[in-house]
Design a protein around this motif. Structure first.
Motif, PDB file in Angstrom:
ATOM      1  N   VAL A  52      10.297  23.809   9.653  1.00 54.39           N
ATOM      2  CA  VAL A  52      10.115  24.771  10.751  1.00 54.39           C
ATOM      3  C   VAL A  52       9.634  23.936  12.067  1.00 54.39           C
ATOM      4  CG1 VAL A  52       8.397  26.556  11.702  1.00 54.39           C
ATOM      5  CG2 VAL A  52       9.649  27.009   9.375  1.00 54.39           C
ATOM      6  N   GLU A  53       8.647  23.050  11.656  1.00 55.74           N
ATOM      7  CA  GLU A  53       8.210  22.293  12.708  1.00 55.74           C
ATOM      8  C   GLU A  53       9.145  21.495  13.405  1.00 55.74           C
ATOM      9  OE1 GLU A  53       4.719  20.243  10.571  1.00 55.74           O
ATOM     10  OE2 GLU A  53       3.870  22.069  11.188  1.00 55.74           O
ATOM     11  N   GLN A  54      10.270  21.017  12.615  1.00 55.16           N
ATOM     12  CA  GLN A  54      11.460  19.958  13.235  1.00 55.16           C
ATOM     13  C   GLN A  54      12.577  21.099  13.796  1.00 55.16           C
ATOM     14  OE1 GLN A  54      12.382  17.650   9.908  1.00 55.16           O
ATOM     15  NE2 GLN A  54      10.691  16.223  10.265  1.00 55.16           N
ATOM     16  N   GLY A  55      12.454  22.163  13.644  1.00 53.82           N
ATOM     17  CA  GLY A  55      13.301  22.817  14.129  1.00 53.82           C
ATOM     18  C   GLY A  55      14.788  23.236  13.505  1.00 53.82           C
ATOM     19  N   VAL A  56      14.606  22.728  12.289  1.00 56.30           N
ATOM     20  CA  VAL A  56      15.932  22.678  11.401  1.00 56.30           C
ATOM     21  C   VAL A  56      16.128  24.002  10.895  1.00 56.30           C
ATOM     22  CG1 VAL A  56      16.762  22.070   9.087  1.00 56.30           C
ATOM     23  CG2 VAL A  56      15.327  20.265  10.586  1.00 56.30           C
ATOM     24  N   VAL A  57      15.062  25.011  10.788  1.00 61.06           N
ATOM     25  CA  VAL A  57      15.095  26.497  10.411  1.00 61.06           C
ATOM     26  C   VAL A  57      14.335  27.213  11.528  1.00 61.06           C
ATOM     27  CG1 VAL A  57      15.575  26.132   7.776  1.00 61.06           C
ATOM     28  CG2 VAL A  57      13.310  26.479   8.867  1.00 61.06           C
ATOM     29  N   THR A  58      15.006  28.451  11.707  1.00 63.21           N
ATOM     30  CA  THR A  58      14.023  29.380  12.657  1.00 63.21           C
ATOM     31  C   THR A  58      13.417  30.379  11.787  1.00 63.21           C
ATOM     32  OG1 THR A  58      16.239  29.155  13.941  1.00 63.21           O
ATOM     33  CG2 THR A  58      14.596  31.212  14.178  1.00 63.21           C
ATOM     34  N   THR A  64       8.357  42.796   5.036  1.00 62.30           N
ATOM     35  CA  THR A  64       8.919  43.791   3.842  1.00 62.30           C
ATOM     36  C   THR A  64       9.971  43.148   3.216  1.00 62.30           C
ATOM     37  OG1 THR A  64      10.730  44.477   5.518  1.00 62.30           O
ATOM     38  CG2 THR A  64       8.748  45.537   5.647  1.00 62.30           C
ATOM     39  N   ASN A  65      10.451  41.739   3.577  1.00 60.84           N
ATOM     40  CA  ASN A  65      11.507  41.267   2.966  1.00 60.84           C
ATOM     41  C   ASN A  65      10.969  40.573   1.598  1.00 60.84           C
ATOM     42  OD1 ASN A  65      13.193  38.878   2.173  1.00 60.84           O
ATOM     43  ND2 ASN A  65      14.476  39.512   4.069  1.00 60.84           N
ATOM     44  N   ALA A  66      11.891  40.761   0.554  1.00 62.16           N
ATOM     45  CA  ALA A  66      11.469  40.322  -1.095  1.00 62.16           C
ATOM     46  C   ALA A  66      11.300  38.763  -0.776  1.00 62.16           C
ATOM     47  CB  ALA A  66      12.347  40.944  -1.853  1.00 62.16           C
ATOM     48  N   CYS A  67      12.005  37.912  -0.085  1.00 57.69           N
ATOM     49  CA  CYS A  67      12.415  36.656  -0.014  1.00 57.69           C
ATOM     50  C   CYS A  67      11.288  35.900   0.909  1.00 57.69           C
ATOM     51  CB  CYS A  67      13.692  36.226   0.265  1.00 57.69           C
ATOM     52  SG  CYS A  67      14.995  36.725  -0.596  1.00 57.69           S
ATOM     53  N   LYS A  68      10.296  36.704   1.421  1.00 56.87           N
ATOM     54  CA  LYS A  68       9.299  35.974   2.341  1.00 56.87           C
ATOM     55  C   LYS A  68       8.595  34.750   1.659  1.00 56.87           C
ATOM     56  CE  LYS A  68       6.089  39.732   1.172  1.00 56.87           C
ATOM     57  NZ  LYS A  68       5.856  40.981   1.612  1.00 56.87           N
ATOM     58  N   CYS A  69       8.294  34.093   2.297  1.00 53.16           N
ATOM     59  CA  CYS A  69       7.369  32.839   1.765  1.00 53.16           C
ATOM     60  C   CYS A  69       5.995  32.571   2.429  1.00 53.16           C
ATOM     61  CB  CYS A  69       8.225  31.476   2.308  1.00 53.16           C
ATOM     62  SG  CYS A  69       7.288  30.007   1.664  1.00 53.16           S
ATOM     63  N   TRP A  70       5.024  32.673   1.670  1.00 54.38           N
ATOM     64  CA  TRP A  70       3.694  32.444   1.979  1.00 54.38           C
ATOM     65  C   TRP A  70       3.203  31.168   2.485  1.00 54.38           C
ATOM     66  CZ3 TRP A  70       1.369  37.149   3.223  1.00 54.38           C
ATOM     67  CH2 TRP A  70       1.829  38.212   2.344  1.00 54.38           C
ATOM     68  N   VAL A  71       3.109  30.823   3.681  1.00 56.85           N
ATOM     69  CA  VAL A  71       2.818  29.550   3.812  1.00 56.85           C
ATOM     70  C   VAL A  71       1.358  29.242   4.671  1.00 56.85           C
ATOM     71  CG1 VAL A  71       5.244  28.540   4.010  1.00 56.85           C
ATOM     72  CG2 VAL A  71       4.063  29.250   5.985  1.00 56.85           C
ATOM     73  N   SER A  72       0.791  30.526   5.026  1.00 52.84           N
ATOM     74  CA  SER A  72      -0.409  30.386   5.579  1.00 52.84           C
ATOM     75  C   SER A  72      -1.528  29.887   5.102  1.00 52.84           C
ATOM     76  CB  SER A  72      -0.730  31.990   5.958  1.00 52.84           C
ATOM     77  OG  SER A  72      -1.104  32.519   4.726  1.00 52.84           O
ATOM     78  N   PHE A  73      -1.573  29.549   3.916  1.00 51.63           N
ATOM     79  CA  PHE A  73      -2.562  28.782   3.322  1.00 51.63           C
ATOM     80  C   PHE A  73      -2.430  27.209   3.778  1.00 51.63           C
ATOM     81  CE2 PHE A  73       0.815  28.329   0.082  1.00 51.63           C
ATOM     82  CZ  PHE A  73       0.549  26.862  -0.212  1.00 51.63           C
ATOM     83  N   LEU A  74      -1.325  26.965   4.129  1.00 50.02           N
ATOM     84  CA  LEU A  74      -0.952  25.349   4.567  1.00 50.02           C
ATOM     85  C   LEU A  74      -1.229  25.446   6.216  1.00 50.02           C
ATOM     86  CD1 LEU A  74       2.016  24.000   2.685  1.00 50.02           C
ATOM     87  CD2 LEU A  74      -0.326  23.487   2.332  1.00 50.02           C
ATOM     88  N   ASN A  75      -0.745  26.416   6.930  1.00 44.53           N
ATOM     89  CA  ASN A  75      -0.866  26.374   8.334  1.00 44.53           C
ATOM     90  C   ASN A  75      -0.981  27.816   8.682  1.00 44.53           C
ATOM     91  OD1 ASN A  75      -0.810  26.294  11.188  1.00 44.53           O
ATOM     92  ND2 ASN A  75       0.684  24.739  10.950  1.00 44.53           N
ATOM     93  N   PRO A  76      -2.016  28.344   9.214  1.00 41.70           N
ATOM     94  CA  PRO A  76      -2.149  30.036   9.172  1.00 41.70           C
ATOM     95  C   PRO A  76      -1.252  30.130  10.508  1.00 41.70           C
ATOM     96  CG  PRO A  76      -4.452  28.908   8.850  1.00 41.70           C
ATOM     97  CD  PRO A  76      -3.453  27.893   9.216  1.00 41.70           C
ATOM     98  N   THR A  77      -0.805  29.430  11.365  1.00 39.23           N
ATOM     99  CA  THR A  77      -0.270  29.970  12.523  1.00 39.23           C
ATOM    100  C   THR A  77       1.010  30.586  12.193  1.00 39.23           C
ATOM    101  OG1 THR A  77       0.577  27.844  12.930  1.00 39.23           O
ATOM    102  CG2 THR A  77      -1.439  28.322  14.202  1.00 39.23           C
ATOM    103  N   TYR A  78       1.777  30.071  11.005  1.00 39.34           N
ATOM    104  CA  TYR A  78       3.090  30.758  10.382  1.00 39.34           C
ATOM    105  C   TYR A  78       3.007  31.914   9.934  1.00 39.34           C
ATOM    106  CZ  TYR A  78       4.786  25.884  11.562  1.00 39.34           C
ATOM    107  OH  TYR A  78       5.024  24.782  11.997  1.00 39.34           O
ATOM    108  N   GLY A  79       1.802  32.055   9.129  1.00 39.04           N
ATOM    109  CA  GLY A  79       1.844  33.474   8.502  1.00 39.04           C
ATOM    110  C   GLY A  79       2.805  33.653   7.410  1.00 39.04           C
ATOM    111  N   LEU A  81       6.700  34.040   6.411  1.00 34.37           N
ATOM    112  CA  LEU A  81       7.961  33.699   6.927  1.00 34.37           C
ATOM    113  C   LEU A  81       9.228  33.738   6.188  1.00 34.37           C
ATOM    114  CD1 LEU A  81       6.829  30.508   8.583  1.00 34.37           C
ATOM    115  CD2 LEU A  81       6.983  32.347   9.735  1.00 34.37           C
ATOM    116  N   MET A  82      10.216  34.090   6.713  1.00 32.81           N
ATOM    117  CA  MET A  82      11.744  34.103   5.754  1.00 32.81           C
ATOM    118  C   MET A  82      12.362  33.180   6.677  1.00 32.81           C
ATOM    119  SD  MET A  82      14.539  36.757   5.248  1.00 32.81           S
ATOM    120  CE  MET A  82      15.421  36.804   6.929  1.00 32.81           C
ATOM    121  N   PHE A  83      13.001  32.144   6.106  1.00 33.34           N
ATOM    122  CA  PHE A  83      13.915  31.227   6.579  1.00 33.34           C
ATOM    123  C   PHE A  83      15.403  31.457   6.457  1.00 33.34           C
ATOM    124  CE2 PHE A  83       9.877  29.512   4.970  1.00 33.34           C
ATOM    125  CZ  PHE A  83       9.222  28.772   6.043  1.00 33.34           C
TER     126      PHE A  83
END
Length: 85
Positions: A52-58, A64-79, A81-83
């Motif tokens: 995400v930081e490198q712009g490889v994915v948006t 509501t998506n079952a494929c969501k990824c919880w990354v807020s524990f690493l960087n709360p600004t992302y909340g 995300l689905m990639f």
């Protein structure tokens, strides 16, 4: 102490003690497996954050998506995300 010594001592235990020993040994294997999986998951999350930081994915915010990824524990600004590529 050799493997045969340990195995012989284990066989000399009562049925109840052998059962307890077997349960503890199996739990120790499960705990190790879970630690490995936890480490692999953290690596995957870190990789996705870097993408995400490198712009490889948006990132797409989609709570509501079952494929969501919880990354807020690493960087709360992302909340949440689905990639997508």
């Amino acid at each position: 102490m050799t493997y045969d010594d340990i195995f012989g001592a284990a066989l000399a235990l009562t049925l109840g003690l052998r059962t307890m020993l077997a349960e503890h040994l199996l739990k120790s294997l499960d705990a190790f497996k879970q630690m490995v999986l936890d480490d692999l998951w953290v690596e995957e999350v870190e990789k996705r954050v870097q993408e995400v930081e490198q712009g490889v994915v948006t990132p797409i915010v989609d709570p509501t998506n079952a494929c969501k990824c919880w990354v807020s524990f690493l960087n709360p600004t992302y909340g949440v995300l689905m990639f997508t590529l």
